[in-house]
Enzyme design. Structure first.
Site, mmCIF file in Angstrom:
data_model
loop_
_atom_site.group_PDB
_atom_site.id
_atom_site.type_symbol
_atom_site.label_atom_id
_atom_site.label_comp_id
_atom_site.label_asym_id
_atom_site.label_seq_id
_atom_site.Cartn_x
_atom_site.Cartn_y
_atom_site.Cartn_z
ATOM 1 C CD GLU A 50 -3.056 -0.909 0.378
ATOM 2 O OE1 GLU A 50 -3.103 0.115 -0.337
ATOM 3 O OE2 GLU A 50 -3.908 -1.807 0.322
ATOM 4 C CB CYS A 96 -1.877 7.056 1.702
ATOM 5 S SG CYS A 96 -3.234 6.166 2.453
#
Ligand code: NAD
Length: 476
Positions: free
Chosen positions: A250, A284
């Site tokens: 990720e 993010c």
């Protein structure tokens, strides 16, 4: 190691710290005040070996338990976290910098408990692939073994739980390597979890990138889960290659939002703001560039400035704040450099952009930048701070091309009134998640992951459980 205390005994942050602190360890400072919070122990290579040996042993009996038994444990872990939620949130706020209020520290601790409960309740059954006169074939999902999980500093507790909850539910042991910037938060969370879990099912190894590397390249680690930057993700893929360890990556993003011609700026201002500025922009999947049609440009800029200028930033422990400092000075320097690049290029700073470098703490003011070129580094690089560049477009195809023009593809969003057009534009965007009239909303039932250089593999939902399991076909 299992914790000797019961979580009922923990009432204050000082008691939590006393449990995890290493008096001879490295000092960790509050990014809002520069005050010492505590000292963290650091693991060496031999400590990583030891953790792996313990994990492999502990995992065997954990894997033999039924899903129901492990789900019971996860609910009990969630109960334990909820019972000390306030000290956990306070420590998180002091170490990471995020305020207690807003979508910040209390929200993060609450998310830890709800993610554990959701993962406890997912149903994963063998899948029947064939069942006819030729025979029967079933797909079963068995534990991988030991999961090595490396995490970032922006949502340290929540992202650790994103890694741990599915891994534990599926019968794996977990060794976490928290970010060297936020070790205490994760150590405290795990200490609370270990007041409930069997010994050595969850362990922590602390230190910098070299300890992360020792963990992800270890022969006894079967699956690596990594959340962090693209650059480190590539190194981790190389480290995992020798053992062919399974990987979930990720990685970073640079999410675009596209406003359509029929949007109503006043209606969207709050959601646009939090889509970009959640966790003071250190997220993010936060919106990091906003594309707005020329016809709405001034209205969108004005409404965003109106909303943003009233959002209080300051010490996270002050109940009135909803925005905090950047977690570390290196990130502050990146944000400052990128805003300067925009200014040098003639962009208009609508709000902020004028940090007080002499003040205590890593506070960078909430900043909105207009009249900026799509090629400016503030647009093309991940700034990961409280800044939003707003780029004007004339043609929706141009906006889509700009949105897709980078090598990353974590999230994206489209804003407007016509649902057919919203969905049409969404279908053309290169991202793992596309949100309509919101940005960055996550749900433990809905898989999340990136495309392109934002990584691969999914977290959350039953798909997330399968990523920490080995598929095994049984047929007869
Ligand atoms: P980072 O890559 O610098 O560090 C992440 C972790 O990797 C740290 O624990 C670090 O010690 C460790 N590490 C460093 N070098 C290593 C190596 N060679 N081998 C193994 N481990 C190593 O990232 P960061 O600055 O902590 O986090 C910010 C980045 O994370 C941003 O790019 C952000 O977009 C991304 N992020 C992504 C997600 C997501 O879900 N996709 C979530 C949060 C953050």
């Amino acid at each position: 190691m299992a914790t000797d205390i019961t979580h009922e005994e923990l009432e204050t942050t000082a008691e939590l710290l006393a449990l995890i602190e290493d008096p001879a360890g490295r000092e960790v400072y509050d990014p809002a005040t520069n005050e010492l919070i505590g000292r963290t122990g650091e693991t060496d290579a031999a400590g990583v070996d030891d953790a792996v040996v313990r994990a492999r042993k502990a995992q065997q009996s954990w894997a033999l338990m039924t899903h129901e038994s492990r789900s019971d444990f996860l609910h009990k872990v969630a109960d334990a976290i909820e019972s000390v939620a306030e000290p956990l949130a306070e420590l998180l706020s002091r170490e990471q910098g995020k305020p207690l209020n807003g979508p910040n520290a209390r929200f993060e601790v609450d998310a830890c408990a709800s993610w554990l409960r959701a993962h406890a309740d997912f149903v994963i059954e063998p899948e029947v692939l064939v069942d006819d006169e030729s025979g029967r074939a079933e797909m079963h999902y068995v534990p991988v073994g030991v999961v090595g999980a490396v995490g970032p500093w922006n949502w340290p507790m929540m992202i650790s739980v994103w890694q741990m909850a599915p891994a534990l539910r599926m019968g794996n042991a977990v060794i976490l390597k928290p970010s060297e910037y936020t070790p205490l938060s994760v150590q405290a969370l795990v200490a609370v979890m270990n007041s409930v879990l069997p010994v050595d099912i969850v362990q922590i190894v602390s230190g910098g990138g070299e300890i992360g590397q020792a963990l992800v390249g270890h022969q006894g680690v079967d699956k690596v889960m990594f959340t962090g930057s693209v650059e480190t993700g590539k190194k981790i893929m190389r480290s995992a290659a020798d053992n062919l360890s399974r990987l979930t990556l990720e990685l970073g993003g640079n999410d675009a939002g596209i406003v359509l011609e029929d949007a109503e700026p006043e209606k969207m201002a709050e959601d646009l703001f939090w889509g970009a500025f959640i966790n003071t922009g250190q997220t993010c999947a936060a919106m990091k560039r906003l594309y707005v049609p020329a016809s709405l440009y001034e209205r969108v800029c004005d409404t965003l400035v109106e909303f943003a200028k009233n959002m209080p930033m300051g010490n996270g422990l002050d109940e009135s704040n909803v925005l905090g400092p950047l977690q570390n000075r290196a990130q502050y320097d990146i944000v400052e450099r990128l805003v300067e690049a925009a200014k040098n290029d003639g962009a208009t700073v609508l709000l902020g952009g004028d940090p007080d470098n002499a003040s205590v703490g890593n506070f960078y003011p909430t900043t909105l930048v207009a009249d900026i070129d799509n090629n400016n580094p503030l647009v093309s690089e991940e700034q990961f701070g409280p800044v939003l560049p707003i780029i004007k477009y004339d043609d929706i195809n141009q906006a889509i091309e700009w949105a897709n023009g980078l090598e990353v593809g974590l999230g994206a969003s489209v804003w407007g009134e016509n649902s057919d057009e919203l969905k049409r534009v969404a279908s053309l965007l290169e991202a793992g998640s596309v949100w309509l009239n919101k940005h960055g909303a996550i749900d433990p039932r809905v898989p999340f992951g990136g495309v392109k250089q934002s990584g691969f593999g999914l977290e959350f939902g039953v798909d997330g459980l399968k990523q920490v399991a080995l598929p095994k076909v049984i047929s007869w």
